[in-house]
Design an enzyme around this catalytic site. Structure first.
Site, mmCIF file in Angstrom:
data_model
loop_
_atom_site.group_PDB
_atom_site.id
_atom_site.type_symbol
_atom_site.label_atom_id
_atom_site.label_comp_id
_atom_site.label_asym_id
_atom_site.label_seq_id
_atom_site.Cartn_x
_atom_site.Cartn_y
_atom_site.Cartn_z
ATOM 1 N N GLU B 62 14.020 -23.332 18.391
ATOM 2 C CA GLU B 62 13.507 -23.028 19.734
ATOM 3 C C GLU B 62 12.042 -22.612 19.737
ATOM 4 O OE1 GLU B 62 16.603 -22.315 18.817
ATOM 5 O OE2 GLU B 62 17.752 -23.411 20.340
ATOM 6 N N HIS B 131 26.430 -17.673 26.035
ATOM 7 C CA HIS B 131 26.141 -19.006 26.580
ATOM 8 C C HIS B 131 26.153 -18.999 28.109
ATOM 9 C CE1 HIS B 131 26.699 -20.401 22.500
ATOM 10 N NE2 HIS B 131 26.584 -21.658 22.837
#
Lengths: 331, 326
Positions: B62, B131
């Protein structure tokens, strides 16, 4: 002028220019430390004293429009890449005439006209951004190379691994330059860095070399090879350039963590006086010629410091300018 | 004849349009190229086949993804980077907060960062604590960023196109459960102006200010209360930073009552900022204190009944509206 690839050599003229750039960095650093010491300048300053020849030799392998990314210890890289001294010092003084209108400061110098695109104050953050600059060049096919400078401490942050891996799989035209000055802030390399930094590049599938960054011929040859590789589509490289810093992590650092014998041994091979002595010894330059060059630089620095100190402060109205492309109303 | 599109298709249409008219638009992220499936939701399907090297699948990195977007944007491109799920943005925060947001200012305007980071999140589908979170308030606390949360496919397409062509760094948050819901497709070149709210329903008694998925609940509650003669005005902010104060203040001046509504947890949320601003500017117009509705100040739980108890709800919104009515 040397040939492409291993063994690229410096002409006498290039070597003199590397000395000119190095001694100029050395003198600007001394001037800044004096300004800090006498209370005429307020800055978080990270002296590059000792890393001048490395920066000058690296920049000698580049074209003017190649992209440069560096860090808070960046004075040597900024000057070597060509940031005008007046713009640079005015930025150190936080003045409206600075390279960033005084809004970035010495840790965030940006000067796109000379390819200095990013100076980051966050250890290791330059590498992922350099990949993006290189990606833009790759997609556009503009032939530019991106060089990203960082210290040995940065090799231990996750961004180092992520960036080298991405540059490897995308074959980006980027050169990672680790200026290894043996200390990560106050911690010696052997206490915080496992294995060899240059070998980490090899593990990710790109060439990695270790050179004496303080030796202009060795540093330039490695730089030229990596830059040529990047420019010709051969992808990324890492250069671990060994060096040393004589003035601590930041200005005011007493360096109690550096063993005295190590410091003294390094002082004996201080790269700037060493290069000066070599130029004279090899008959490349005469004492008089170098002295003239040095006093010219002293004059230039005096003039730039006066310019910076006498420049106006940025207006308070600048506060909300450049936060966005179009200014938003303050709630 | 109208075409129905899902949220994911809205994103795909915006990207296809933008890449078609501007060579500087790039798209990259985990699994976004066609051999990897064109994105886990199909939001980038067909793009790598059509635009080649400008669309790339990345390693699971990321910080490298966000950093590549920052660098490419500084070099004059308009990258659209995907951080697959919003919880993963934690790994890219240095690039977003210290670099994307600050570069224009710190360079004295010499460089800008016209990137878009697309990400996705949302509770209610059993994805658990790592999530499902909505972290728009973190990002809205950072001057230099723009933050956008669409509530329907047409806005998703139009707002994303506006983000891509905006000269500032935009974080574009897609809500996971909304990616499956279909609605009529707008034209390919549809754009929705950033910073402008949408008055979804007019009303004279209470203003509900929200964005994203809970807007649909606000509409349902408004319909229900209308049967009792309570007229609720529903405002979809669309853009969180900068948010449309003008539209919200005009509405609250009219109704004298307000409830903020979002999916993120209530504490220190976007609703707190909106409520504070209403109290600062419209105190004498208010007939009751502003109420806030959000998810509970807890971790998104896995077990379905717990997850439902965590989430904002129509019942909580209705209770908050009634509270403002005294």
């Amino acid at each position: 002028m040397g040939q492409e690839g291993e063994g690229a050599t410096l002409s006498d003229q290039q070597l003199v220019e590397i000395y000119r750039s190095s001694v100029r960095i050395n003198k600007v650093d001394e001037a800044l430390r004096k300004l800090l010491r006498t209370g005429r300048l307020q800055a978080n300053y990270y002296p590059p004293r000792g890393q001048e020849v490395l920066a000058a030799s690296m920049a000698a392998a580049l074209q003017p429009d190649d992209y440069y990314v560096t860090i808070y210890r960046g004075l040597h890289d900024h000057l070597a890449k060509g940031v005008p001294l007046k713009d640079l010092l005015a930025e150190y003084f936080g003045r409206a005439t600075g390279s960033c209108k005084g809004k970035g400061g010495c840790m965030h110098v940006t000067h796109p006209e000379t390819g200095v695109m990013v100076t980051t104050g966050i250890v290791g953050s330059g590498l992922p951004i350099a990949n993006g600059l290189a990606l833009a060049s790759q997609v556009r096919g503009d032939g530019r190379v991106t060089v990203t400078n960082f210290g040995d401490g940065a090799s231990n942050i996750g961004a180092f691994a992520e960036s080298i891996n991405l540059a490897s799989v995308w074959k980006l035209p980027v050169v990672f330059v680790c200026q290894n000055n043996l200390f990560a802030e106050h911690t010696a390399m052997e206490k915080c860095t496992g294995g060899e930094i240059y070998q980490r590049a090899i593990a990710y599938g790109i060439p990695g070399v270790r050179v004496n960054g303080n030796d202009p011929a060795e540093m330039y040859a490695a730089a030229k090879e990596a830059v040529d590789r990047a420019r010709s589509g051969g992808g990324a490289s890492l250069i671990e350039a060994m060096t040393f810093r004589f003035e601590g992590h930041n200005y005011g650092d007493m360096q109690k963590y550096i063993p005295k014998d190590l410091y003294e041994a390094k002082k004996k091979v201080d790269p700037v006086p060493a290069l000066r002595a070599k130029l004279i010894e090899d008959g490349v330059s005469g004492e008089q010629e170098l002295a003239a060059m040095e006093s010219e630089i002293d004059e230039e620095i005096k003039e730039a410091v006066d310019f910076a100190q006498e420049s106006p402060w940025p207006d308070a109205s600048e506060m909300l300018v450049d936060v966005y492309a179009e200014e938003l109303a303050e709630a | 004849m109208s075409t129905q599109i899902s949220g994911s298709q809205a994103t795909q249409r915006a990207l296809d349009y933008a890449m078609g008219i501007d060579d500087t638009v790039l798209a990259f992220g985990e699994d976004v190229a066609d051999p990897e499936g064109g994105g886990i939701m199909g939001s980038t399907a067909g793009l790598s086949t059509k635009y080649g090297d400008r669309v790339r699948s990345t390693p699971i990195s990321e910080q490298a993804i966000a950093g590549a977007a920052v660098g490419a944007a500084i070099a004059g491109m308009r990258p659209v980077a995907e951080i697959m799920l919003m919880n993963f943005i934690t790994l890219a925060m240095d690039m977003i907060v210290n670099h994307a947001a600050k570069t224009r200012f710190m360079s004295g305007g010499k460089t800008g960062v016209p990137l878009t980071i697309r990400t996705m999140s949302g509770a209610g589908i059993g994805a658990g604590g790592q999530h499902s979170d909505m972290y728009e308030a973190w990002l809205a606390h950072v001057p230099g960023l723009k933050v956008v949360v669409p509530s329907n496919p047409a806005d998703q397409q139009g707002l994303l196109t506006s983000c891509i062509f905006d000269d500032d760094p935009c974080v574009f948050i897609e809500t996971t459960p909304l990616q499956f819901a279909k609605a009529e497709a707008p034209p390919a070149d549809h754009r929705v102006q950033l910073g402008k709210a949408n008055v979804m329903r007019e009303g004279s008694d209470v203003t509900v200010v929200g964005y994203g998925r809970p807007i649909h609940d606000a509409m349902a509650v408004a319909e229900k209360l209308s049967g009792e003669g309570i007229e609720v005005e529903v405002i979809d902010l669309r853009t969180i930073l900068p948010w449309d104060e003008e539209a919200v203040f005009a509405s609250v001046k009219k109704t004298g009552r307000a409830v903020t509504l979002h999916e993120a947890v209530k504490q220190f949320g976007v609703g707190a900022e909106i409520s504070a601003r209403i109290h600062e500017e419209l105190f004498s117009d208010l007939k009751a204190p502003v109420q806030r509705v959000g998810s509970l100040n807890s971790i998104v739980p896995y077990s379905p009944p717990l997850e439902q108890a965590y989430m904002w709800s129509k019942d909580r919104l209705e209770a908050a509206i009634r509270k403002t009515l005294g």
